[in-house]
Each structure stands twice: as structure tokens, then as C-alpha cells.
Design a protein around this motif. Structure first.
Motif, PDB file in Angstrom:
ATOM      1  N   TYR A  41       0.836  -1.204   0.000  1.00 19.59           N
ATOM      2  CA  TYR A  41       0.000   0.000   0.000  1.00 19.59           C
ATOM      3  C   TYR A  41       0.872   1.255   0.000  1.00 19.59           C
ATOM      4  O   TYR A  41       0.615   2.219  -0.719  1.00 19.59           O
ATOM      5  N   ALA A  42       1.955   1.235   0.812  1.00 20.01           N
ATOM      6  CA  ALA A  42       2.822   2.405   0.919  1.00 20.01           C
ATOM      7  C   ALA A  42       3.534   2.698  -0.394  1.00 20.01           C
ATOM      8  O   ALA A  42       3.902   3.846  -0.669  1.00 20.01           O
ATOM      9  N   GLU A  43       3.763   1.665  -1.209  1.00 16.98           N
ATOM     10  CA  GLU A  43       4.444   1.878  -2.480  1.00 16.98           C
ATOM     11  C   GLU A  43       3.630   2.749  -3.430  1.00 16.98           C
ATOM     12  O   GLU A  43       4.171   3.339  -4.367  1.00 16.98           O
ATOM     13  N   SER A  44       2.316   2.829  -3.198  1.00 19.30           N
ATOM     14  CA  SER A  44       1.475   3.669  -4.053  1.00 19.30           C
ATOM     15  C   SER A  44       1.446   5.116  -3.571  1.00 19.30           C
ATOM     16  O   SER A  44       0.788   5.951  -4.182  1.00 19.30           O
ATOM     17  N   LEU A  45       2.139   5.404  -2.466  1.00 21.01           N
ATOM     18  CA  LEU A  45       2.144   6.750  -1.896  1.00 21.01           C
ATOM     19  C   LEU A  45       3.550   7.314  -1.954  1.00 21.01           C
ATOM     20  O   LEU A  45       4.529   6.580  -2.121  1.00 21.01           O
ATOM     21  N   ASP A  46       3.662   8.635  -1.791  1.00 23.35           N
ATOM     22  CA  ASP A  46       5.003   9.180  -1.608  1.00 23.35           C
ATOM     23  C   ASP A  46       5.422   8.979  -0.154  1.00 23.35           C
ATOM     24  O   ASP A  46       4.639   8.530   0.677  1.00 23.35           O
ATOM     25  N   ALA A  47       6.685   9.290   0.154  1.00 21.75           N
ATOM     26  CA  ALA A  47       7.244   8.988   1.480  1.00 21.75           C
ATOM     27  C   ALA A  47       6.459   9.690   2.590  1.00 21.75           C
ATOM     28  O   ALA A  47       6.146   9.094   3.630  1.00 21.75           O
ATOM     29  N   ALA A  48       6.153  10.965   2.387  1.00 24.33           N
ATOM     30  CA  ALA A  48       5.454  11.717   3.433  1.00 24.33           C
ATOM     31  C   ALA A  48       4.064  11.136   3.688  1.00 24.33           C
ATOM     32  O   ALA A  48       3.628  11.007   4.841  1.00 24.33           O
ATOM     33  N   GLN A  49       3.349  10.767   2.616  1.00 19.53           N
ATOM     34  CA  GLN A  49       2.015  10.190   2.791  1.00 19.53           C
ATOM     35  C   GLN A  49       2.086   8.832   3.492  1.00 19.53           C
ATOM     36  O   GLN A  49       1.259   8.524   4.345  1.00 19.53           O
ATOM     37  N   ALA A  50       3.102   8.030   3.123  1.00 17.56           N
ATOM     38  CA  ALA A  50       3.239   6.707   3.752  1.00 17.56           C
ATOM     39  C   ALA A  50       3.472   6.839   5.246  1.00 17.56           C
ATOM     40  O   ALA A  50       2.870   6.127   6.060  1.00 17.56           O
ATOM     41  N   VAL A  51       4.359   7.787   5.628  1.00 17.72           N
ATOM     42  CA  VAL A  51       4.626   7.987   7.061  1.00 17.72           C
ATOM     43  C   VAL A  51       3.379   8.502   7.763  1.00 17.72           C
ATOM     44  O   VAL A  51       3.052   8.097   8.884  1.00 17.72           O
ATOM     45  N   THR A  52       2.652   9.411   7.104  1.00 17.88           N
ATOM     46  CA  THR A  52       1.433   9.953   7.715  1.00 17.88           C
ATOM     47  C   THR A  52       0.402   8.859   7.951  1.00 17.88           C
ATOM     48  O   THR A  52      -0.213   8.776   9.025  1.00 17.88           O
ATOM     49  N   GLU A  53       0.216   7.987   6.952  1.00 14.85           N
ATOM     50  CA  GLU A  53      -0.774   6.913   7.106  1.00 14.85           C
ATOM     51  C   GLU A  53      -0.363   5.935   8.201  1.00 14.85           C
ATOM     52  O   GLU A  53      -1.191   5.483   9.003  1.00 14.85           O
TER      53      GLU A  53
END
Length: 724
Positions: A538-550
């Protein structure tokens, strides 16, 4: 009113002198302590290094020995030799010696073998017990031992007997090859043993065990017979066995250890045993560095010895190795040429090493002459329970410390004389204003508020008073800053470790770093481990900041749920979450709290999936028992929990399916009657054996047509549409 008949100058001289002497004594004591500790650590490190080096060499030798045996046992020529020797031996089973030949064999036993054996064993060996009964054994011993012109110890020089038998033909073909192997590898002897009968169908050295039966012969209880029984019970093509040293009568009562491997034919059927008699001198060479003890760092008295589980040596002592030519023949070790199985070492270091522990200790010398310092440890071998000790006489080991003490005492005497002259000189340079400064300094040392001092002088003493007043102001300001810093440190500490732990730990300051110390064994606690399934994809579909936020959004929700249920968060590693109940605060219902927290974690992930249109899963494992808790590290310390309870809980999260909770029998026994658990398949582990487990799933995780729905690959519809 005069309080003393001494002048201020005399007092000052006295104070300075005492201060100087006390400082020197303190420095001397600290230097002595530090120097002694450093030298002791160096000595211990040296002995430990020697012990580890010898241990590595010994273990390498034993491993090499196993590999050599396995390679030889798998050699087709050895297999062929075993078959031919077995056949040749069988042909002699009905051969009867002539009376003259039997008398020659009996005379060899009575005149050569038994007298030499009697010197090394208790009692008098009886020929009726030692002389083999099998016709083939008598026949072969006569032709290859009694009628062999070579002296004892050189019987292997005979390639073939004069009887022209089929056996002698086989012997003449293979004996030079096997003799060369013994000489090349340094074995004491090499044997071929028939697998079914236990007959020693061949040996290189031709001692009195040659041609006898290990099942019914005179040596059926020997170490070689034990090796045969061990391999016969569980023949394995890839396994070699080693038998510890015991007194072995065919070698005239000398200690003997054996190693062997099973020989298989082309159809993988066991047909024989290849065995070697382990040479003591090879082990002695490893332990003594071929007699070069001083070059190995062992000085005049040091040595490295092996000790077995019976507390008897498994290597020869330095004393005997160095004095073999001049030792007392009345001493059994002298007659045998080794202290193996003769010299006993009974001290705490041996017991610790045999228990699998390593360390350094000072213990009584095994010969009763003073104390020794020894670095002890276990020998890592699957067949042998041995301890290895690197010893050195205590007096020799600590000679550098004694020399250092003498040098330090001389330095203290010289410095004391210099301090006396310095104190007298300083006394003349100061007068009464010093008393004012001293009085003010004493009040300052008691944390009292003081007023600026004025000694009414414009000379150097006045400058000293001004500097002192400024120093007092600085100290007061620094004191305030220190108190404020302590408060900030307390707040930072509470962000790292639980408050209950922070109230218990001792805080030390070292170069400005806070170093808490805390450790506790908790006898009754519950550990929870969870791991998110599919978050990485799932995190691979996001940028780094969004992945950390989620991820933070999920972790924050977990943290709130943990606090709500009285569960303590221990740590997170990526998308794995570890928590515990009952660690820092004792709770009777710690297992139930963890279960409630786990259920809420399932709901948190479920709601997260619904709000984001994805299908993450979470696996949770729970186990209860005892654990250790403490603060780990100095610069980057953390509060952590460890032990078997933690290991099992961590394992459970990988053995359950997503969106479920897996608990052990201990947790089930505490909560099973109250909760809806389903029995799951037992988990098999190498460390803990079979573990019974139960599973709990929420209703939304149960599919109508299947037992469970496992969602490993989440899909975000909105992301997919956006990428399209």
C-alpha cells in the motif's frame, strides 16, 4: 580570644600540606586501582585469547577428523576392502591353530602383553579373559602378532603373513594403503569392523584387539565397542561419532578415544564401521603449541588443559610434557606418558565450564601448589563434554602488578617531599585575607546565599576578591540553569520510558548524557505482537510523506487504544507493534487487557480499510508468562522487554492468518472460558517444541463460503483510477 597558638601562616602550610598529601594519596590509590585493573584485564584478556585460540584449533581438529572419516567411509575402495576383509575373515572361522601355534600365541600374551599391561592397570590381568576364543581371531593374532618378527608398536610393518591364506592376500593389497593413511593423518590406529558380527576384521597397528569381536570378545565393554554400538543403533551416511577417552587394554591400559563412521555398500546398506583411535599427542600438540608455551604467551608456568565430565584431564599437563625423561616411574602418569584420565582437576572453574559457561577465575592449583588464574570455557562438540582451561600461576601472572605497586610507592614518596616544600613556600605568599575567602567559600559550598565580600585591599588580594565575587554570581546562574535542565531532562525521559520506570531508575550524568539504569524480572505479564499485512505494498502507491502519515495514523490509534486498556506500548519496528500489560504496573487482568486491546486493533484496521478503500490485514500473537524488562543502551537508550514469553508471542504473529488473534494455551487457560476462541493447529518450534494455540476472529473477518478471508494485497481504488 585566641583559639590556637599557631599562626595563620602555619595553619595554611599545614592545610596545604595535608591537601597535597591527601590528593597524592587519592591519585596514587586511583592510579593503583586503575593500573591494577588494567593489568588484570590484560592478563585475563591474554588468557582468554589463548583459550579461545586453542579451543578453535581443537574444534577444527575434531571437525576435520569427522570429515576425514566420512570421506574415507564413502570411498569405494574402503567399501570394497570391507567386503573383502569380511569374506576373508569368514573363511577362517573354522580354521584351528596347531598346538604349537597356540602355544606361541599364549606365550606372547604371557611374556609380552600381560606384563606390560599389568604395569598400567590395577590387579593382574588373566589370560583366560584376554585370549580370544574365536578360531579366526586366534589364527589372525598368531600370524600377524605372535609370529610377527616386528616388536610391539611396530607390528604394522608386516604387509602379509607367511600362511598364503586368502586373508593375507587381501591384507597385502590394502594394508600399505591404510597404513599410509594412518601415518598421513596422524592416527594412532585404524580399524575396519564388520557391521553385523562386530568382528574387527582389520586394524593397522595389530594390537590385541585385532580380529576380536566387539559384541562377545574380551573388549566388548571398551570405548571402541561403545562406538560400534552407537553407530550400529543408528547408521547414518552423513554422521561420524566420537567416543570420549577411556582406559584401553589393547593399548596396554593407555587412555584411548575413538571416532568412527558407518560404511555402506552400493545399495546404501550398512556393511561395516571405519574407526580410528584418536592420538593423544595430536591433542597435546594443540594444547601446548607443540611445547612452545612461552611463545604462546603462557610464560614459565602457564598451560592449556582439557578436562572431561569426570573431572579428569583429556590432555597432558605441561609438567609431565616437560619432564617425561626425568619423571618418577612409580607415577602412573609417568608410565603411561600422559596425565589423561589420571590427573583430576576439581574446582569451581571446571564445573562452570562443564555447565557451558565461560569466564576467568582464581582457583587453587590442581597440584596443590598455590593458586592459579584460569580462563575457562566449554568445548563445543556434539559428542564430547569437555572443559578447556588456560591456566597460569597467580604469582607469575600478577608480577607486573607487584612491580607497578613498587614503582608507584616510590613516586608517592618523592612527590610527598616535593609537596612539603611547595606548601611551605605557598604559606609565605598568603596572609589573613585568605580566611575571608575561605569562610565565604564554605558558605557557598553549603548552598547558602552570600553577599559580595570586600577585604578592603587594592592589591592582588583585592583582584582575587573581585574574581571570587564574579564566580559566585556565575555559580548561582549555573545552578539555576542546572535545575531548569533537570526539569527538561525529566520531560524528555518520560517521552522514552514509562513514568513508573522513570520513577525507579537512577539517573547518572556522564559528559552531559543521561544514562538511566533499570532492570526487572516480571514473573507474570502478557506480551502482544502485531504485524500489518499488505501495508508495504500500500505504501508503495504513496510518496514517502504520505506513507509515514498513514502509518502514524494507525500507530497513534493503536497508542490511544493501548492507553485506554491499560496496556503499555513497548516499541514499533516498521509496521510491527509490540505491547505488554503487567510490566511496570502489576495487573491481575493483564491477559484480558491485552485481548481487549488486540480486538480494538482489529477494529482500528477494519475502519481504516473502510475509510481508505483498501484491504489491509493485521496478525496478532499473545502469550503470557515471565519476562525481563530493562533500559538498554547508553547514548540511544530504549525501554525493552525480552525473554521466552516475548519470543513466543513474536512467533505467533507470523503463524496466524490476517485479521485474527492467536493465543497460547497459557492465555487460553486464563480467558478461554470467557471468550470465543477456536482451536488452531499446533505450532512446532525448535526452541520450545509443540505449542498449542487458539484463534479469535471478529465476525466481519469470517466469510460465508470460506473459513477465513486472507487479504494480503490491498488495493486502493482511487489510486488505481488516478494511475489509469
Amino acid at each position: 580570644m585566641k583559639t590556637s597558638r599557631f599562626s595563620v601562616k602555619s595553619k595554611l602550610i599545614f592545610v596545604l600540606l595535608i591537601t597535597a598529601l591527601m590528593s597524592m594519596l587519592a591519585i596514587a590509590f586511583q592510579s593503583l586501582h586503575t593500573g591494577k585493573t588494567t593489568l588484570e584485564e590484560r592478563i585475563e584478556a591474554q588468557l582468554t585469547s589463548i583459550r579461545e585460540t586453542k579451543k578453535t584449533h581443537l574444534e577444527s581438529y575434531l571437525d576435520k577428523l569427522r570429515k576425514e572419516l566420512l570421506a574415507m567411509a564413502a570411498d569405494p575402495s574402503v567399501m570394497t576392502a570391507t567386503k573383502e576383509f569380511s569374506s576373508a575373515y569368514s573363511r577362517l572361522q573354522k580354521t584351528v591353530l596347531t598346538n604349537e601355534a597356540l602355544e606361541t600365541l599364549t606365550r606372547y600374551y604371557n611374556d609380552v602383553f600381560i606384563p606390560r599391561l599389568s604395569a598400567n592397570v590395577d590387579g593382574h590381568p588373566e589370560i583366560d579373559y584376554l585370549l580370544p576364543l574365536q578360531p579366526a581371531a586366534r589364527y589372525l593374532q598368531y600370524h600377524y602378532i605372535a609370529d610377527n618378527d616386528n616388536p610391539p608398536g611396530k607390528k604394522d610393518a608386516l604387509n602379509t603373513a607367511r600362511d598364503r591364506s586368502y586373508y593375507s592376500g587381501v591384507h597385502a593389497h590394502y594394508h600399505p594403503v591404510f597404513r599410509q593413511k594412518v601415518q598421513s593423518f596422524g592416527y594412532y590406529d585404524l580399524f575396519l569392523v564388520d557391521f553385523d558380527s562386530g568382528n574387527i576384521i582389520y586394524s593397522v597397528s595389530k594390537e590385541t584387539d585385532f580380529a576380536t569381536s566387539l559384541r562377545a570378545g574380551p573388549y566388548k565393554t571398551s570405548g571402541l565397542a561403545q562406538l560400534y554400538d552407537l553407530l550400529r543403533q543408528a547408521p547414518n551416511p552423513g554422521e561420524a561419532q566420537i567416543i570420549d577417552f577411556t582406559f584401553y587394554r589393547p593399548s596396554y591400559g593407555a587412555p584411548a578415544g575413538f571416532a568412527g563412521a558407518t560404511i555402506f555398500d552400493e545399495e546404501r546398506r550398512p556393511i561395516g564401521m571405519l574407526a580410528v583411535q584418536i592420538p593423544i599427542d595430536r591433542i597435546d600438540a594443540i594444547m601446548s603449541d607443540a611445547g612452545n608455551w612461552e611463545q604462546a604467551g603462557l610464560g614459565q608456568t602457564g598451560e592449556v588443559v582439557l578436562v572431561g565430565s569426570d573431572l579428569k584431564m583429556r590432555s597432558t599437563s605441561r609438567r609431565l610434557l616437560a619432564q617425561r625423561e626425568s619423571c618418577d616411574p612409580a607415577d602412573r602418569a609417568c608410565r603411561l606418558g600422559t596425565t589423561v584420565l589420571v590427573e583430576k582437576i576439581d574446582n569451581s572453574a571446571v564445573y562452570e565450564a562443564l555447565a557451558g559457561k565461560s569466564g576467568v577465575a582464581t582457583v587453587p592449583a590442581y597440584d596443590g601448589q598455590g593458586n592459579i588464574i584460569t580462563a575457562y570455557g566449554p568445548v563445543e562438540s556434539e559428542d564430547l563434554q569437555w572443559a578447556i582451561l588456560a591456566n597460569m600461576d597467580h604469582q607469575e601472572a600478577f608480577t607486573p602488578i607487584f612491580d607497578f605497586q613498587k614503582a608507584l610507592l616510590t613516586a608517592v614518596v618523592i612527590l610527598s617531599s616535593l609537596a612539603t616544600f611547595a606548601a611551605m613556600w605557598i604559606g609565605y605568599a598568603f596572609t589573613r585575607p585568605i580566611e575571608t575567602l575561605v569562610a565565604s567559600a564554605r558558605r557557598l559550598s553549603q548552598d547558602k546565599e552570600i553577599e559580595p565580600i570586600d577585604i578592603g585591599r587594592d592589591d592582588e588580594f583585592g583582584d582575587l576578591a573581585d574574581a571570587y565575587n564574579h564566580m559566585v554570581e556565575v555559580i548561582h546562574e549555573q545552578h539555576k540553569e542546572i535545575e531548569a535542565e533537570k526539569r527538561r531532562n525529566r520531560e524528555l525521559l518520560l517521552n522514552i520510558i514509562p513514568e513508573h520506570v522513570a520513577d525507579k531508575v537512577a539517573i547518572q550524568s556522564n559528559n552531559g548524557l543521561i544514562a538511566p539504569r533499570y532492570a526487572e524480572k516480571v514473573s507474570n505479564t502478557t506480551i502482544l505482537f502485531s504485524a500489518l499485512s499488505g501495508f508495504t505494498r500500500y505504501a508503495e502507491s504513496l510518496d514517502a510523506a504520505q506513507a509515514v502519515t498513514e502509518l502514524n495514523r494507525l500507530i497513534d490509534a493503536f497508542d490511544s487504544a493501548a492507553e485506554k486498556h491499560g496496556v503499555e506500548k513497548i516499541q514499533t519496528v516498521g509496521d510491527s507493534y509490540m505491547a505488554a500489560s503487567g510490566i511496570t504496573v502489576s495487573r491481575l487482568d493483564h491477559s484480558r487487557r491485552c485481548l481487549l486491546f488486540a480486538r480494538e486493533m482489529l477494529e482500528i484496521v477494519h475502519h481504516f480499510n473502510q475509510s481508505h478503500g483498501i484491504s489491509l490485514g493485521i496478525r496478532i500473537g499473545i502469550h503470557t508468562g515471565e519476562a525481563f524488562a530493562g533500559i538498554i543502551g547508553r547514548r540511544h537508550f530504549v525501554f525493552d522487554v525480552w525473554g521466552d514469553t516475548v519470543n513466543i508471542a513474536s512467533r505467533l504473529r507470523f503463524d496466524t492468518i490476517p485479521n485474527s488473534i492467536l493465543v497460547t494455551e497459557a492465555v487460553f487457560d486464563r480467558l478461554g472460558e470467557q471468550e470465543r476462541f477456536d482451536a488452531a493447529d499446533d505450532i512446532i518450534t525448535s526452541a520450545h517444541g509443540r505449542i498449542r494455540v487458539w484463534r479469535w476472529q471478529p465476525d466481519w473477518a469470517i466469510d460465508e463460503d470460506a473459513e477465513t478471508v486472507i487479504m494480503e494485497n490491498p488495493v486502493r481504488d482511487d489510486v488505481n483510477r488516478r494511475e489509469a
